[in-house]
Every structure is written in C-alpha cells, then in structure tokens.
Motif scaffolding. Structure first.
Motif, short mmCIF file in Angstrom:
data_model
loop_
_atom_site.label_atom_id
_atom_site.label_comp_id
_atom_site.label_asym_id
_atom_site.label_seq_id
_atom_site.Cartn_x
_atom_site.Cartn_y
_atom_site.Cartn_z
N ASP A 178 -2.11 -10.57 10.69
CA ASP A 178 -0.74 -10.06 10.77
C ASP A 178 0.19 -10.97 9.99
OD1 ASP A 178 -1.50 -7.97 12.54
OD2 ASP A 178 -1.44 -9.38 14.22
N ASP A 179 1.36 -10.43 9.65
CA ASP A 179 2.35 -11.17 8.87
C ASP A 179 3.72 -10.75 9.37
OD1 ASP A 179 3.98 -12.34 6.89
OD2 ASP A 179 2.51 -11.99 5.31
N ASP A 180 4.65 -11.69 9.44
CA ASP A 180 6.00 -11.36 9.85
C ASP A 180 6.64 -10.32 8.94
OD1 ASP A 180 5.84 -13.10 11.96
OD2 ASP A 180 6.84 -14.76 10.93
N HIS A 181 6.14 -10.23 7.71
CA HIS A 181 6.70 -9.29 6.75
C HIS A 181 5.85 -8.03 6.65
CE1 HIS A 181 9.50 -12.38 5.51
NE2 HIS A 181 8.50 -13.22 5.31
N ASP A 182 5.05 -7.75 7.69
CA ASP A 182 4.23 -6.55 7.69
C ASP A 182 5.13 -5.31 7.64
OD1 ASP A 182 2.05 -4.93 7.76
OD2 ASP A 182 1.36 -5.52 9.75
N ALA A 183 4.59 -4.22 7.11
CA ALA A 183 5.36 -2.99 6.98
C ALA A 183 5.51 -2.31 8.34
CB ALA A 183 4.66 -2.05 6.00
N GLU A 184 6.40 -1.34 8.39
CA GLU A 184 6.58 -0.54 9.60
C GLU A 184 5.51 0.54 9.64
OE1 GLU A 184 10.55 0.89 9.83
OE2 GLU A 184 11.44 -1.11 9.93
N LEU A 185 4.29 0.12 9.94
CA LEU A 185 3.14 1.00 10.06
C LEU A 185 2.65 0.98 11.50
CD1 LEU A 185 1.23 -0.14 6.83
CD2 LEU A 185 2.52 1.98 7.13
N PRO A 186 1.86 1.97 11.91
CA PRO A 186 1.34 1.98 13.28
C PRO A 186 0.58 0.69 13.60
CG PRO A 186 0.99 4.11 12.25
CD PRO A 186 1.50 3.19 11.17
N THR A 187 0.82 0.13 14.78
CA THR A 187 0.22 -1.15 15.17
C THR A 187 -0.41 -1.13 16.55
OG1 THR A 187 2.35 -1.94 16.00
CG2 THR A 187 1.79 -2.50 13.71
N ALA A 276 2.14 -1.79 -3.07
CA ALA A 276 3.59 -1.83 -3.23
C ALA A 276 4.24 -0.58 -2.66
CB ALA A 276 3.96 -1.99 -4.70
N ALA A 277 3.50 0.52 -2.61
CA ALA A 277 4.00 1.78 -2.07
C ALA A 277 2.81 2.62 -1.65
CB ALA A 277 4.85 2.52 -3.10
N PRO A 278 2.97 3.48 -0.64
CA PRO A 278 1.87 4.37 -0.28
C PRO A 278 1.49 5.27 -1.45
CG PRO A 278 3.59 4.37 1.41
CD PRO A 278 4.15 3.66 0.22
N VAL A 279 0.19 5.54 -1.57
CA VAL A 279 -0.33 6.41 -2.63
C VAL A 279 -1.00 7.61 -1.98
CG1 VAL A 279 -1.97 6.61 -4.53
CG2 VAL A 279 -0.65 4.49 -4.23
N GLU A 280 -0.50 8.79 -2.26
CA GLU A 280 -1.09 9.99 -1.69
C GLU A 280 -2.34 10.38 -2.45
OE1 GLU A 280 0.07 14.65 -1.49
OE2 GLU A 280 1.51 13.29 -0.51
N THR A 281 -3.38 10.74 -1.70
CA THR A 281 -4.65 11.14 -2.30
C THR A 281 -5.39 12.00 -1.29
OG1 THR A 281 -6.68 10.35 -3.34
CG2 THR A 281 -5.84 9.07 -1.49
N GLY A 282 -6.52 12.55 -1.70
CA GLY A 282 -7.35 13.33 -0.80
C GLY A 282 -8.76 12.80 -0.68
N THR A 283 -9.12 11.79 -1.50
CA THR A 283 -10.44 11.18 -1.45
C THR A 283 -10.31 9.68 -1.61
OG1 THR A 283 -10.80 11.40 -3.83
CG2 THR A 283 -11.58 13.22 -2.43
N PRO A 338 7.01 4.44 5.28
CA PRO A 338 7.99 3.78 4.42
C PRO A 338 7.73 4.07 2.95
CG PRO A 338 6.43 2.18 5.32
CD PRO A 338 6.16 3.48 6.02
N ALA A 339 8.80 4.16 2.17
CA ALA A 339 8.66 4.42 0.74
C ALA A 339 8.10 3.22 0.00
CB ALA A 339 10.01 4.82 0.15
N GLY A 340 8.43 2.02 0.47
CA GLY A 340 7.92 0.79 -0.13
C GLY A 340 7.24 -0.07 0.90
N LEU A 341 6.32 -0.91 0.44
CA LEU A 341 5.56 -1.78 1.33
C LEU A 341 5.65 -3.22 0.82
CD1 LEU A 341 2.36 0.45 1.60
CD2 LEU A 341 4.10 0.16 3.38
N PRO A 342 5.62 -4.21 1.74
CA PRO A 342 5.73 -5.62 1.33
C PRO A 342 4.41 -6.15 0.76
CG PRO A 342 5.56 -5.48 3.71
CD PRO A 342 5.64 -4.06 3.21
N ALA A 343 4.06 -5.67 -0.41
CA ALA A 343 2.81 -6.07 -1.04
C ALA A 343 2.90 -7.51 -1.55
CB ALA A 343 2.49 -5.14 -2.20
N PRO A 344 1.78 -8.22 -1.60
CA PRO A 344 1.78 -9.53 -2.25
C PRO A 344 2.12 -9.39 -3.73
CG PRO A 344 -0.47 -8.82 -1.74
CD PRO A 344 0.45 -7.85 -1.08
N ALA A 345 2.61 -10.47 -4.32
CA ALA A 345 3.02 -10.45 -5.73
C ALA A 345 1.83 -10.13 -6.63
CB ALA A 345 3.62 -11.79 -6.12
N PRO A 346 2.06 -9.43 -7.73
CA PRO A 346 0.97 -9.15 -8.67
C PRO A 346 0.34 -10.45 -9.19
CG PRO A 346 2.91 -7.83 -9.19
CD PRO A 346 3.34 -8.82 -8.15
#
Length: 488
Positions: A178-187, A276-283, A338-346
């Motif tokens: 876990d991280d204090d900067h975790d996204a607002e995702l189900p926990t 960095a952001a959710p990616v919609e896919t089906g597979t 969320p539209a954006g996520l706290p991803a680690p730096a590239p």
C-alpha cells in the motif's frame, strides 16, 4: 484498439493477440480423467490476510512456515500438498510503503528451499534467490524497509533446479504493498478487492497432483484450472465494481483473459504499480509470474464467467472457464473510476545509457551459457538506468523476469510505454527492449537473478545473475561468487 490501449497492453505482455506461451508442448505424464463440465459453483477461497500491526519499534513482523499438508484440490479427495501457514498456497501479506519488515521463514519441508519476494525492491541478501537457501528444519530472518509504490507482488520458492517442483506443489502467495498516494480504487480485501491466483494442474483419479514439472520442453500444462486453490469456483458480487488482482502462478501456461460476454474492463496496474490512467480493454494476456489489476463493473443479477481464450495451440483445449461472478439483486454502489492514477514516474534511460544484450537461444542458456551459481554474469552500478535488450532467437515463446528492478518496455523510438513491470513476454523471434531502473542497494558479493519465468526453463538453466555495486567500482568486482553457502 486505440494507440494508448495498444501500448499499455504491449507493455504488459510484450505483444497482443499472440499465441500461447507453451506452444502446445508438454502436458505432463500419466492418466488424467477428462475434466467434467464445470458449473462454477464452489465458493471461491480467499487466502487469509496477514497484516500485523507495527510494534512499538515500528516494525511489522511476519512469520511463514513452509510445510506439507493435506488439501482437497478436488472436492472430497484430499491429497498431499505444500503450503505456507497451511496446506496449500499461503496467506496474503500486506504492508505499506515505509514499513520496516521483519520476516521469519521456517522450513518444515523435507528438503531445502528458499522464499523469493517477486517484485519487491530490496537488498540482494534479503531477496530469497537460490543463494539464500533454507535447510530443512531451519529458518531465515530477512529484514528490509519497503520503499516502492503501491503494487501487487508475490512470494514463492526459488531453489536452483527445484523451483518448478516447489511452486507446482503449492508454495505461492501474494504480498500487497500500500501507499499513502494510492488511487481511489476498491480496497475491501475479499469484498471488492479480490485476489485471483491462477494455476493449472494435472490431477489423477484420486485428485492427486500428477506429472513431472521438468518433463518436456515446457514442463506442466495442466488440464484443470485452480483459482486461489479452488476448482470450479464462484464469487458472489455485492458491489457495482470489483478490483481483481490477477497473478499467473502457473509453471508454464499463458492466460488470455476475457469475460464470456466480452464486457469491457479497465486495466489499472501492472507488475510494478499503477498506470497513469485506466485503460479500457476486453482481453488481457498474462505469462507466468506477471500480475495485473483490473476494475470491472457489474449490474444487479449479472452472471458472467471469466475465461482464458483458446490461442489455437495450447494442447487443443479450447476456451477454459476460470471463475463465475454472480451479482446480487441489490449492489452497494462503488466510487467512480478515477480518470488519472498516481503512477510511478516513467523510467527514461539517459542518452549514454549502457546497453546489455541477452539472447535466449534454447531451453537451457542465456547468451550461450547455462546458469552457474558460482559465476557473476553482470556487474551493474547501483541506481543506474540501463537498456536491456532481450532477444528470443528461438521458435518458442519465453518470458523474462529481473529481480529487484522496475522496468518499462521501450518502443521503436526508445520511449517508455505502459506501466512499470518486472516480468515481460518475449515472443518467438523477437527482441524486447527494456528501460531498467536498478535500486540503490550495493553489494559486490550477493547477486540478483534474471531468468525465464517458465519454471522448467529457469530450472534448466535459462538464468543468470548480477550484482549491483557502488558506481565506479564495477571493474574491481570479482566475477566469481564469493559468498557462503547460506544454509540456515
């Protein structure tokens, strides 16, 4: 598929729409009854959560006991398996960024083993590779401080030449960071934040694990799929969204995941943390050792199966159903994605980044050399960012895992794509270029590993080792392992 979706998925699996990893080879030995049609009605087993409070000194203390036990892989048919703190698999460990960890691993097995923290950034002496062997009846007490973004990591044995057998018998578990900067995702662990440990097994008429994990070019491809050790599983959904933490803990099988009704879902994290952001896919493709987190929505009364799709060559088994999700008639609302996520730096390699090339040219060597426990293959300055080129010159697929590091797949222009990873698919006759970020840990003696995570290949010799040292001292480091045997 839009460009952003393609890049995220390519970073996860090395390619999209690819054939199965195990190329139709090696399904084990012995007589295996044809699996009956599944109704997917057995309640999904959720591994117990181990999240001890910090002591007064600020340390979280965990204890794992590796031992044999009796477990029903098929209902009513107990068989001998191996597990951590139980008969099969292990508890889900949980800790946060900044936590100081004190781990005690006791080996009650009849033979030596190790425990590797796959995906964890930590010193080589604590990594649990083949040099940190725990003799039968002994214990190992690694300590470290977690300093990495939120991620789904896992733990499993790593004894040289026996990893496939030890994992296949049941030794594996998740380690959530876990991280204090975790996204607002189900926990809500076990409620809307669900671990799914995917494994295939060959089972005989008595429900016993059958087949030799080292037989054939790829080892085991099982004819039955277990999820968290549950055969024929079902999960009852009570919320409008679920976060699924997926782990491919199979020895060789690649999963091409999709819902039977082809509903879309969102990829939110790969091996090393959030996108960095959710990616919609089906597979979604997962090779052995890879992890991914997805968020999927449900309506009241939904009844849908998650399956792995037929790749056309995986021993002719067609699509395989994994687990059924059945939604209640009334569901608790979940927060919006969320539209954006706290991803680690590239991970961006410098212009003068060192380039290292690794050729997988068979089933037993890298750069023409099988694994040698006494040979240090590479010396890397601590904290470096390098480019690693992994060439698969064979007609069979492999994947590639590097201990301790985070990396990103590079596109043709040298730009990082997708999320942070530690394991990547390397299809036949391709070269995958990686921007590899090494940690700050300096140790000229104790090595980390890099290897194919098809466990039959790892045990056969598709593995090498490297040390990370103080920058500028690389040429002074001996290329022969100088450490003790480490039998505890």
């Amino acid at each position: 598929m839009n460009r952003r979706t393609f890049l995220a998925l390519a970073a996860l699996s090395g390619a999209t729409g690819t054939a199965g990893l195990a190329a139709g080879c090696g399904s084990g030995t012995g007589h295996h009854p044809a699996p009956p049609p599944l109704d997917l009605s057995t309640p999904l087993r959720i591994p117990p959560l181990l999240h001890p409070p910090a002591d007064l000194d600020g340390v979280r203390r965990f204890e794992l006991i590796m031992a044999a036990g009796q477990f029903e892989l098929l209902p009513g048919k107990p068989t001998t398996t191996w597990g951590f703190n139980g008969a099969y698999l292990g508890p889900t460990l949980r800790a946060g960024r900044g936590d100081r960890i004190a781990m005690t691993v006791r080996n009650a097995l009849p033979e030596a083993s190790t425990v590797h923290w796959h995906g964890m950034r930590l010193p080589a002496r604590m990594d649990g590779g083949p040099h940190q062997l725990i003799a039968a009846g002994h214990r190992w007490t690694p300590t470290w401080t977690i300093d990495q973004p939120a991620a789904t990591t896992w733990y499993h044995p790593h004894p040289h030449g026996a990893t496939a057998k030890h994992v296949y018998r049941g030794l594996a578990g998740l380690f959530l960071i876990d991280d204090d900067h975790d996204a607002e995702l189900p926990t809500g662990y076990g409620t809307d934040d669900i671990p799914l440990i995917l494994q295939d097994k060959n089972l005989d008429d008595h429900g016993r694990i059958d087949g030799d994990p080292l037989k054939g070019p790829f080892g085991i491809l099982g004819d039955r799929i277990l999820v968290n050790g549950t055969y024929n599983p079902r999960f009852d959904v009570t919320t409008t969204r679920l976060r699924l933490r997926l782990l491919n803990a199979s020895n060789a099988r690649m999963y091409q995941l999709a819902f039977a009704d082809r509903r879309p879902f969102h990829l939110v994290a790969t091996d090393g943390g959030l996108l960095a952001a959710p990616v919609e896919t089906g597979t979604l493709a997962l090779t052995p050792g890879e992890r991914a987190e997805i968020v999927v929505g449900f309506d009241p009364g939904d009844n849908v199966v998650l399956r792995t799709l037929d790749t056309g060559i995986d021993i002719g088994m067609g699509d395989l159903d994994l687990i059924r999700f059945v939604a209640a008639e009334q569901l608790r609302p979940a927060p919006g994605l969320p539209a954006g996520l706290p991803a680690p730096a590239p991970i961006v390699p410098p212009a003068d980044a060192k380039v290292r090339h690794f050729t997988l040219s068979g089933r037993d060597s890298i750069n023409g050399r099988p694994m040698d426990m006494q040979r240090i293959d590479e010396v890397v300055p601590a904290g470096a960012v390098e480019i690693w080129e992994v060439e698969n010159s064979t007609g069979a697929s492999h994947n590639f895992h590097i201990h301790e590091v985070a990396f990103q797949v590079l596109n043709a222009q040298g730009t990082p794509t997708g999320g942070h990873k530690d394991t990547v698919f390397t299809p036949a006759h391709t070269t995958v270029r990686l921007a590899v970020q090494f940690g700050p840990f300096s140790d000229p003696v104790e090595p980390y590993m890099y290897h194919c995570h098809v466990l039959r290949h790892e045990d056969a010799g598709i593995m090498g080792q490297f040390v990370t040292v103080a920058p500028g001292t690389e040429s002074a480091v001996p290329r022969t392992y100088a450490g003790p045997a480490h039998a505890h």
